[in-house]
Scaffold this motif. Sequence first.
Motif, PDB file in Angstrom:
ATOM      1  N   GLY A   1     -14.023  -2.919   4.528  1.00  0.00           N
ATOM      2  CA  GLY A   1     -12.825  -3.492   5.120  1.00  0.00           C
ATOM      3  C   GLY A   1     -12.310  -4.734   4.421  1.00  0.00           C
ATOM      4  N   ASP A   2     -12.997  -5.183   3.359  1.00  0.00           N
ATOM      5  CA  ASP A   2     -12.549  -6.360   2.621  1.00  0.00           C
ATOM      6  C   ASP A   2     -11.447  -5.986   1.633  1.00  0.00           C
ATOM      7  OD1 ASP A   2     -14.433  -7.991   3.893  1.00  0.00           O
ATOM      8  OD2 ASP A   2     -15.977  -7.485   2.426  1.00  0.00           O
ATOM      9  N   VAL A   3     -10.603  -6.955   1.301  1.00  0.00           N
ATOM     10  CA  VAL A   3      -9.482  -6.730   0.390  1.00  0.00           C
ATOM     11  C   VAL A   3      -9.778  -7.355  -0.969  1.00  0.00           C
ATOM     12  CG1 VAL A   3      -7.034  -7.205  -0.037  1.00  0.00           C
ATOM     13  CG2 VAL A   3      -7.814  -6.638   2.270  1.00  0.00           C
ATOM     14  N   ASP A   4      -9.456  -6.614  -2.026  1.00  0.00           N
ATOM     15  CA  ASP A   4      -9.598  -7.106  -3.392  1.00  0.00           C
ATOM     16  C   ASP A   4      -8.477  -6.471  -4.215  1.00  0.00           C
ATOM     17  OD1 ASP A   4     -10.571  -8.366  -5.659  1.00  0.00           O
ATOM     18  OD2 ASP A   4     -12.641  -7.739  -5.325  1.00  0.00           O
ATOM     19  N   TYR A   5      -8.494  -6.664  -5.522  1.00  0.00           N
ATOM     20  CA  TYR A   5      -7.488  -6.022  -6.364  1.00  0.00           C
ATOM     21  C   TYR A   5      -8.138  -5.481  -7.626  1.00  0.00           C
ATOM     22  CZ  TYR A   5      -7.454 -10.431  -9.031  1.00  0.00           C
ATOM     23  OH  TYR A   5      -7.806 -11.531  -9.771  1.00  0.00           O
ATOM     24  N   ASP A   6      -7.461  -4.517  -8.248  1.00  0.00           N
ATOM     25  CA  ASP A   6      -7.969  -3.890  -9.467  1.00  0.00           C
ATOM     26  C   ASP A   6      -6.777  -3.431 -10.292  1.00  0.00           C
ATOM     27  OD1 ASP A   6      -9.679  -2.887 -11.365  1.00  0.00           O
ATOM     28  OD2 ASP A   6     -10.668  -1.437 -10.047  1.00  0.00           O
ATOM     29  N   TRP A   7      -7.070  -2.995 -11.510  1.00  0.00           N
ATOM     30  CA  TRP A   7      -6.023  -2.462 -12.371  1.00  0.00           C
ATOM     31  C   TRP A   7      -5.432  -1.204 -11.747  1.00  0.00           C
ATOM     32  CZ3 TRP A   7      -4.441  -5.694 -15.901  1.00  0.00           C
ATOM     33  CH2 TRP A   7      -5.336  -6.634 -16.422  1.00  0.00           C
ATOM     34  N   CYS A   8      -4.145  -1.014 -11.947  1.00  0.00           N
ATOM     35  CA  CYS A   8      -3.463   0.106 -11.297  1.00  0.00           C
ATOM     36  C   CYS A   8      -3.811   1.454 -11.920  1.00  0.00           C
ATOM     37  CB  CYS A   8      -1.952  -0.109 -11.297  1.00  0.00           C
ATOM     38  SG  CYS A   8      -1.236  -0.419 -12.914  1.00  0.00           S
ATOM     39  N   ASP A   9      -4.529   1.475 -13.060  1.00  0.00           N
ATOM     40  CA  ASP A   9      -4.981   2.753 -13.608  1.00  0.00           C
ATOM     41  C   ASP A   9      -6.395   3.098 -13.148  1.00  0.00           C
ATOM     42  OD1 ASP A   9      -6.369   0.868 -15.064  1.00  0.00           O
ATOM     43  OD2 ASP A   9      -5.814   1.650 -17.041  1.00  0.00           O
ATOM     44  N   ALA A  10      -6.953   2.299 -12.224  1.00  0.00           N
ATOM     45  CA  ALA A  10      -8.220   2.654 -11.590  1.00  0.00           C
ATOM     46  C   ALA A  10      -7.957   3.707 -10.510  1.00  0.00           C
ATOM     47  CB  ALA A  10      -8.875   1.413 -10.985  1.00  0.00           C
ATOM     48  N   PHE A  11      -9.033   4.241  -9.945  1.00  0.00           N
ATOM     49  CA  PHE A  11      -8.884   5.267  -8.918  1.00  0.00           C
ATOM     50  C   PHE A  11      -9.212   4.690  -7.545  1.00  0.00           C
ATOM     51  CE2 PHE A  11      -8.766   8.041 -12.480  1.00  0.00           C
ATOM     52  CZ  PHE A  11      -8.135   9.198 -12.047  1.00  0.00           C
ATOM     53  N   GLY A  12      -8.376   5.024  -6.580  1.00  0.00           N
ATOM     54  CA  GLY A  12      -8.603   4.651  -5.193  1.00  0.00           C
ATOM     55  C   GLY A  12      -8.133   5.774  -4.290  1.00  0.00           C
ATOM     56  N   ALA A  13      -8.608   5.758  -3.058  1.00  0.00           N
ATOM     57  CA  ALA A  13      -8.188   6.778  -2.099  1.00  0.00           C
ATOM     58  C   ALA A  13      -6.780   6.469  -1.594  1.00  0.00           C
ATOM     59  CB  ALA A  13      -9.167   6.846  -0.934  1.00  0.00           C
ATOM     60  N   VAL A  14      -6.087   7.515  -1.184  1.00  0.00           N
ATOM     61  CA  VAL A  14      -4.727   7.389  -0.650  1.00  0.00           C
ATOM     62  C   VAL A  14      -4.801   7.635   0.853  1.00  0.00           C
ATOM     63  CG1 VAL A  14      -2.379   8.277  -0.723  1.00  0.00           C
ATOM     64  CG2 VAL A  14      -3.749   8.171  -2.828  1.00  0.00           C
ATOM     65  N   ARG A  15      -4.546   6.587   1.615  1.00  0.00           N
ATOM     66  CA  ARG A  15      -4.679   6.628   3.074  1.00  0.00           C
ATOM     67  C   ARG A  15      -3.315   6.316   3.701  1.00  0.00           C
ATOM     68  NH1 ARG A  15      -9.263   3.255   6.574  1.00  0.00           N
ATOM     69  NH2 ARG A  15      -9.037   4.478   8.497  1.00  0.00           N
ATOM     70  N   PRO A  16      -2.516   7.335   3.953  1.00  0.00           N
ATOM     71  CA  PRO A  16      -1.132   7.096   4.381  1.00  0.00           C
ATOM     72  C   PRO A  16      -0.991   6.881   5.885  1.00  0.00           C
ATOM     73  CG  PRO A  16      -1.491   9.433   4.114  1.00  0.00           C
ATOM     74  CD  PRO A  16      -2.787   8.759   3.719  1.00  0.00           C
ATOM     75  N   PHE A  17       0.196   6.434   6.261  1.00  0.00           N
ATOM     76  CA  PHE A  17       0.564   6.353   7.669  1.00  0.00           C
ATOM     77  C   PHE A  17       1.975   6.889   7.845  1.00  0.00           C
ATOM     78  CE2 PHE A  17       2.448   2.472   6.052  1.00  0.00           C
ATOM     79  CZ  PHE A  17       3.561   2.236   6.847  1.00  0.00           C
ATOM     80  N   PHE A  18       2.308   7.222   9.091  1.00  0.00           N
ATOM     81  CA  PHE A  18       3.676   7.591   9.441  1.00  0.00           C
ATOM     82  C   PHE A  18       4.001   6.987  10.798  1.00  0.00           C
ATOM     83  CE2 PHE A  18       1.130  10.922  11.365  1.00  0.00           C
ATOM     84  CZ  PHE A  18       1.775  11.218  12.555  1.00  0.00           C
ATOM     85  N   ILE A  19       5.272   7.032  11.170  1.00  0.00           N
ATOM     86  CA  ILE A  19       5.727   6.387  12.405  1.00  0.00           C
ATOM     87  C   ILE A  19       6.509   7.391  13.246  1.00  0.00           C
ATOM     88  CG2 ILE A  19       7.015   4.459  13.401  1.00  0.00           C
ATOM     89  CD1 ILE A  19       6.860   3.083  10.653  1.00  0.00           C
ATOM     90  N   LEU A  20       6.176   7.434  14.533  1.00  0.00           N
ATOM     91  CA  LEU A  20       6.939   8.217  15.502  1.00  0.00           C
ATOM     92  C   LEU A  20       7.486   7.283  16.575  1.00  0.00           C
ATOM     93  CD1 LEU A  20       4.694  11.366  16.152  1.00  0.00           C
ATOM     94  CD2 LEU A  20       6.871  11.298  14.923  1.00  0.00           C
ATOM     95  N   PRO A  21       8.671   7.558  17.090  1.00  0.00           N
ATOM     96  CA  PRO A  21       9.194   6.739  18.186  1.00  0.00           C
ATOM     97  C   PRO A  21       8.234   6.744  19.370  1.00  0.00           C
ATOM     98  CG  PRO A  21      10.891   8.196  17.324  1.00  0.00           C
ATOM     99  CD  PRO A  21       9.609   8.620  16.692  1.00  0.00           C
TER     100      PRO A  21
END
Length: 253
Positions: A232-252
């Motif tokens: 749950g900690d936040v860090d940063y890396d080069w954008c050509d590294a690999f990370g998971a894609v965890r999307p969200f969406f919004i409903l009324p």
Amino acid sequence: MCQFKSGIILRNRVVLTPDGNESHTDLLNQLGMEDNYMNASKAFVKAELIPKHGNRAADASEWTYRADQDIVPDWYETNAGRYEMEFRNAVRDYMHKRICVICNRAWTVMKTDETGTYYLMDGSLGKSEFGESNNYADSYVRRNLNNSDLARDLREEFGERLSPIRTNLLSLDGLKDYGEVDGDILAIPTLDLYRECREHILNSDGRWWLATPNSTPSGCSSGCVHYVDAGGDVDYDWCDAFGAVRPFFILPS
């Protein structure tokens, strides 16, 4: 390494690990029990129920159960089927309270505001490089989300009820080069959204991308972007590294 979902089986009850920490040892410490040979042979069983292929939307009856220790108490060994079922039921109740299943995926509610209810995927769509730069507007992640089967399925399920997402690409160092992205029905959270909703977000099995760049071309770099790690900690890396894609969406609401 303890996997989701972990817990301790005692002779008369099941205790699951708290959100964000799947450690059997930490849970035993909370219960006032030492993680040693004597207690493992007499008092407890460290157990895990692991979703097949990481799909937490599947019913707990389809997950893989295992006792995570070499020796078990006699009371467990003579009634292993009963205790496995009790553990499965505990995990099923836990999941029903925390997730909803939409388009065959597990989701948790991050927040509700005047825009609607924000549903964050509990899991991921897989791993990807972020992009050629840290500009989410032009990223591989955004392109793949917009063209994904999930986006199609959500449109078929909800149509015009889906609220368009506005993503502010303000960098960590306060630069506005990238402006905003507006109109997507699927997106990944920004750092600000993650911080706002942190207490409602379950940890993931690995690191996952945020949309917030570390800086921009008018600052020090367009090469690094933020992510959330398994704890749950936040860090940063080069954008050509690999990370998971965890999307969200919004409903009324």
